[in-house]
Design an enzyme around this catalytic site. Structure first.
Site: not given
Ligand code: PSU
Ligand code: MN
Length: 306
Positions: A24, A158
């Site tokens: 990603e 996390k």
């Molecule tokens: N969690 C991490 N590092 C990240 C992300 C999530 O530990 O970089 C990023 C990923 O791209 C994930 C996105 O798909 O954040 C999720 O965002 P949201 O919670 O807005 O869906």
């Protein structure tokens, strides 16, 4: 209309059946600061090549979905400011208007399926946020796992997320959650969340076989492989707990909502740990890249034998 453009390396791998691992780009633009983001992106790509697979970093540049980047493109991306963060809801709108954006886990899965890539390595996935009973903040990543057939290797969720609720949503959505080499669900910075994972597997071959069986059953979604952080990089829960609580408090105080929540928390935790969270993050992403390359290799060998 060209929707996606594979790099020459990825095009060759896809044509000759070599293993490919999707990566990603939101982790580069919104997950880590420059220049560490570039160093990590390069290290992960070179690790994947070292294990005999080909890396395919996904990003939308001026309306075209790139599957695999040149080093110059990677560098430009790592230095870009204000790049959009694309998920299922906004990927098409960005591409249709000729925009540029980084792919989250959900958007990377969509891109991988389009290109015919079965395996994807990242750090952490989005999940159910703490307080979701009030905010309704549930990442689109979870619903993507339910409908797009890609095996995603992450280090669990996390501790900024509500891990029990995240596991409940994944179960409801029919997503297999596989702890690698242990019983417990890992929790990103820690090897254990204290909760058992629904499934356990101990080899890449087992994970590849389960991926193929889902396809044979006609099941639409992917698999989440939760690979524990290497011991040397682990930060214990007692250390992270108050830091996460503080970051969450700050997010509330600053009225951070929607897609800004996760990047805000990641940045704040990086500041509050004085960079230690980032060193751990790098260690676990490289570990996930290795396992993903092994799964992709097992899948490509099975295809040759089929
Ligand atoms: N969690 C991490 N590092 C990240 C992300 C999530 O530990 O970089 C990023 C990923 O791209 C994930 C996105 O798909 O954040 C999720 O965002 P949201 O919670 O807005 O869906
Ligand atoms: Mn969200």
């Amino acid at each position: 209309m060209t929707i996606f453009k594979p790099s020459p390396e990825v095009a060759d791998a896809l044509a000759t059946g070599k293993p490919v691992v999707a990566l990603e780009s939101t982790i580069i633009t919104h997950g880590m600061p420059y220049p560490q983001n570039l160093e990590v992106a390069r290290a992960v790509e070179s690790d994947i090549r070292g294990y005999g697979a080909v890396p395919a970093t996904m990003v939308v540049i001026e309306g075209t979905l790139h599957v695999g980047l040149t080093d110059a493109q990677l560098e430009t991306l790592a230095q870009s400011k204000g790049v959009a963060k694309l998920s299922r809801a906004d990927m098409a709108a960005c591409m249709a208007s000729g925009g540029t954006g980084a792919t989250t886990v959900a958007a990377t899965m969509i891109a991988a399926r389009l290109a015919g890539i079965d395996v994807f390595a990242t750090g952490g996935i989005g999940g159910v946020h703490k307080g979701a009973e009030h905010s309704f903040d549930v990442s689109a990543d979870l619903l993507e796992l339910a409908q797009t057939p890609v095996t995603v290797v992450a280090a669990g969720a996390k501790a900024i997320l509500d891990i029990p609720k995240t596991l409940e949503v994944l179960e409801t959505q029919g997503v297999p959650v596989i702890a690698f080499g242990q019983r417990d669900m890992p929790a990103f910075w820690s090897r254990s969340s204290g909760l058992p994972a629904p499934l356990r597997m101990d080899s890449a071959a087992q994970i590849a076989a389960a991926h193929r069986m889902r396809a044979a059953l006609g099941l639409p979604g992917g698999q989440l492989v939760a690979n524990p952080i290497p011991q040397a990089h682990e930060i214990d829960r007692a250390t992270m707990g108050p830091i996460i609580a503080r970051a969450q408090q700050d997010a509330g105080d600053h009225n951070i909502t929607g897609k800004d929540v996760t990047p805000y928390l990641l940045q704040r935790i990086y500041e509050l740990t004085e960079g230690r969270s980032l060193t751990a993050n790098i260690g676990l992403v490289q570990n996930n890249a290795r396992l993903a390359a092994e799964i992709a290799t097992a899948l490509s060998k099975a295809a040759v034998g089929a």
